[in-house]
Design an enzyme around this catalytic site. Sequence first.
Site, PDB file in Angstrom:
ATOM      1  N   ASN A   1       0.822  -1.209   0.000  1.00  0.00           N
ATOM      2  CA  ASN A   1       0.000   0.000   0.000  1.00  0.00           C
ATOM      3  C   ASN A   1       0.857   1.260   0.000  1.00  0.00           C
ATOM      4  OD1 ASN A   1      -2.010  -1.832   0.169  1.00  0.00           O
ATOM      5  ND2 ASN A   1      -2.549  -1.428   2.297  1.00  0.00           N
TER       6      ASN A   1
ATOM      7  N   CYS B   1       9.585  20.733  -8.978  1.00  0.00           N
ATOM      8  CA  CYS B   1      10.624  20.822  -7.952  1.00  0.00           C
ATOM      9  C   CYS B   1      11.148  22.264  -7.909  1.00  0.00           C
ATOM     10  CB  CYS B   1      11.735  19.858  -8.355  1.00  0.00           C
ATOM     11  SG  CYS B   1      13.149  19.833  -7.268  1.00  0.00           S
TER      12      CYS B   1
ATOM     13  N   ASN C   1      -8.550 -12.558   4.383  1.00  0.00           N
ATOM     14  CA  ASN C   1      -9.055 -11.921   3.170  1.00  0.00           C
ATOM     15  C   ASN C   1     -10.566 -12.089   3.110  1.00  0.00           C
ATOM     16  OD1 ASN C   1      -9.651 -11.363   0.270  1.00  0.00           O
ATOM     17  ND2 ASN C   1      -7.421 -11.303   0.120  1.00  0.00           N
TER      18      ASN C   1
ATOM     19  N   HIS D   1       5.713  -0.653  -2.809  1.00  0.00           N
ATOM     20  CA  HIS D   1       5.247   0.119  -3.969  1.00  0.00           C
ATOM     21  C   HIS D   1       5.343   1.629  -3.749  1.00  0.00           C
ATOM     22  CE1 HIS D   1       2.783  -3.625  -5.420  1.00  0.00           C
ATOM     23  NE2 HIS D   1       4.076  -3.745  -5.604  1.00  0.00           N
TER      24      HIS D   1
ATOM     25  N   GLY E   1      -5.399  -8.997   3.210  1.00  0.00           N
ATOM     26  CA  GLY E   1      -6.029  -8.099   2.246  1.00  0.00           C
ATOM     27  C   GLY E   1      -5.276  -7.904   0.948  1.00  0.00           C
TER      28      GLY E   1
HETATM   29  P1  OAD Z   1      -6.153  -5.821  -4.787  1.00  0.00           P
HETATM   30  O1  OAD Z   1      -7.178  -4.780  -5.039  1.00  0.00           O
HETATM   31  O2  OAD Z   1      -5.646  -6.600  -5.952  1.00  0.00           O
HETATM   32  O3  OAD Z   1      -6.723  -6.893  -3.768  1.00  0.00           O
HETATM   33  C1  OAD Z   1      -7.352  -6.504  -2.584  1.00  0.00           C
HETATM   34  C2  OAD Z   1      -7.688  -7.762  -1.810  1.00  0.00           C
HETATM   35  O4  OAD Z   1      -8.242  -7.378  -0.584  1.00  0.00           O
HETATM   36  C3  OAD Z   1      -8.689  -8.677  -2.497  1.00  0.00           C
HETATM   37  O5  OAD Z   1      -8.205 -10.016  -2.461  1.00  0.00           O
HETATM   38  C4  OAD Z   1      -9.964  -8.540  -1.649  1.00  0.00           C
HETATM   39  O6  OAD Z   1     -10.696  -9.758  -1.557  1.00  0.00           O
HETATM   40  C5  OAD Z   1      -9.380  -8.168  -0.306  1.00  0.00           C
HETATM   41  N1  OAD Z   1     -10.263  -7.352   0.537  1.00  0.00           N
HETATM   42  C6  OAD Z   1     -11.104  -6.350   0.173  1.00  0.00           C
HETATM   43  N2  OAD Z   1     -11.687  -5.796   1.249  1.00  0.00           N
HETATM   44  C7  OAD Z   1     -11.200  -6.450   2.327  1.00  0.00           C
HETATM   45  C8  OAD Z   1     -11.415  -6.350   3.730  1.00  0.00           C
HETATM   46  N3  OAD Z   1     -12.248  -5.444   4.245  1.00  0.00           N
HETATM   47  N4  OAD Z   1     -10.740  -7.203   4.539  1.00  0.00           N
HETATM   48  C9  OAD Z   1      -9.897  -8.140   4.030  1.00  0.00           C
HETATM   49  N5  OAD Z   1      -9.656  -8.276   2.714  1.00  0.00           N
HETATM   50  C10 OAD Z   1     -10.288  -7.449   1.876  1.00  0.00           C
HETATM   51  O7  OAD Z   1      -4.977  -5.127  -3.967  1.00  0.00           O
HETATM   52  P2  OAD Z   1      -3.479  -5.613  -3.775  1.00  0.00           P
HETATM   53  O8  OAD Z   1      -3.386  -7.070  -3.599  1.00  0.00           O
HETATM   54  O9  OAD Z   1      -2.883  -4.727  -2.758  1.00  0.00           O
HETATM   55  O10 OAD Z   1       0.073  -1.967  -7.518  1.00  0.00           O
HETATM   56  O11 OAD Z   1      -2.867  -5.234  -5.178  1.00  0.00           O
HETATM   57  C11 OAD Z   1      -1.493  -5.351  -5.383  1.00  0.00           C
HETATM   58  C12 OAD Z   1      -1.025  -4.249  -6.271  1.00  0.00           C
HETATM   59  O12 OAD Z   1      -1.806  -4.229  -7.470  1.00  0.00           O
HETATM   60  C13 OAD Z   1      -1.210  -2.839  -5.715  1.00  0.00           C
HETATM   61  O13 OAD Z   1      -0.182  -2.452  -4.862  1.00  0.00           O
HETATM   62  C14 OAD Z   1      -1.251  -2.010  -6.948  1.00  0.00           C
HETATM   63  C15 OAD Z   1      -2.186  -2.857  -7.760  1.00  0.00           C
HETATM   64  O14 OAD Z   1      -2.164  -2.668  -9.126  1.00  0.00           O
HETATM   65  C16 OAD Z   1       0.464  -0.917  -8.228  1.00  0.00           C
HETATM   66  O15 OAD Z   1      -0.224   0.059  -8.406  1.00  0.00           O
HETATM   67  C17 OAD Z   1       1.840  -1.069  -8.789  1.00  0.00           C
END
Ligand code: OAD
Length: 262
Positions: free
Chosen positions: A103, A149, A214, A120, A188
Site C-alpha cells: 500500500n 521541484c 481476506n 510500492h 487483504g
Molecule cells: P487488490 O485490489 O488486488 O486486492 C485486494 C484484496 O483485498 C482482495 O483479495 C480482496 O478480496 C481483499 N479485501 C477487500 N476488502 C477487504 C477487507 N475489508 N478485509 C480483508 N480483505 C479485503 O490489492 P493488492 O493485492 O494490494 O500496484 O494489489 C497489489 C497491487 O496491485 C497494488 O499495490 C497495486 C495494484 O495494481 C500498483 O499500483 C503497482
Amino acid sequence: MNKSGAGELQQRLGRARRVAVLTGAGVSAESGVPTFRGADGLWRKYRAEDLATPEAFRRDPKLVWEWYDWRRQLIARCQPNPAHQAIAFLERRSQDFLLITQNVDGLHRLAGSIRMVELHGNIWRVRCLEEGKTTENLDVPLQAIPPRCECGGLLRPDVVWFGEALPPEALQEAFDAAESCDVLLVVGTSAVVQPAASLPMVARRRGAYVVEVNLEPTPLTSLANESHHGKAAEILPRLLAFDSAFRNPHSAFEGPGGPCSP
Ligand code: OAD
C-alpha cells in the site's frame, strides 16, 4: 472458510522469533480507501495503462497527477482502522518484526507501525525527475498540477508503476523476512501481483506458518496453513487478541518480547 482457529496462531506467535506481515489494499478497505481489483476496484473504472505506467506519465503528466491528486484527497480523509492497529500492536509484542506493505496510503505508519517496507512506494512522497531527489509532499489538494521541484524539474509520485522495478533494498528486506520468519500473516491482498505474491510461497517453503486474512479465497488460500475469510478490521483484532490484550496486557499471548504496554 477457516482452516484453523486462533489458538494455533496464538501459540505460534508466542514462540516465534521472527514475525512478518504482508498487506495489500484490503487492509485499508474499511478505512475507505478503494482496492484495485474486485467489484468496486480502481482497475474496473480506470485503465492502469493510462495512469500508472512511466509511459502514461511521459505522455500526459497532468492527467496522471490529477488522478493521484484525487486519490491523495480521498486518502487524506481516511483514518487507520482496527486491522492497521492490530498489526502495529503485533509489532510491539514481537521480538523481531517486519511489515511488508504494497500500500502507498501511509495508514500503517499513522497506526503506529515502525518496522516496515513499502514495496510500492508512498503516495505522500514526490520524486524530481531531474535530480532524482525524493521529498515528502502533504499538499491536499496539490498547489499546481503537475507539481514542480524547486530546481524546475517535473515531480512524479514516488510510487512504483507497472513495468518499473521495486526499490531493491525494500525488496531484499522483504525476501529476507519471508525466508527467515516463523509466522507470516498475509492480509487483504489478491496475491496476484509479483513479486509480492511470491513472498508467502517463499515463507511457506522455508517452513513458516502462513495465515491469510481476506474477504474471499485467493490463489494463496490452498497454500496457507490458516485462511480466515471476512473483513480484516473484524478478524485481525480477534486473531491477535488485540482488544483483550489492551484491557489486560498480560492476558494475551506472551511473546518473547514480553507483554506489551498499551
Ligand atoms: P487488490 O485490489 O488486488 O486486492 C485486494 C484484496 O483485498 C482482495 O483479495 C480482496 O478480496 C481483499 N479485501 C477487500 N476488502 C477487504 C477487507 N475489508 N478485509 C480483508 N480483505 C479485503 O490489492 P493488492 O493485492 O494490494 O500496484 O494489489 C497489489 C497491487 O496491485 C497494488 O499495490 C497495486 C495494484 O495494481 C500498483 O499500483 C503497482
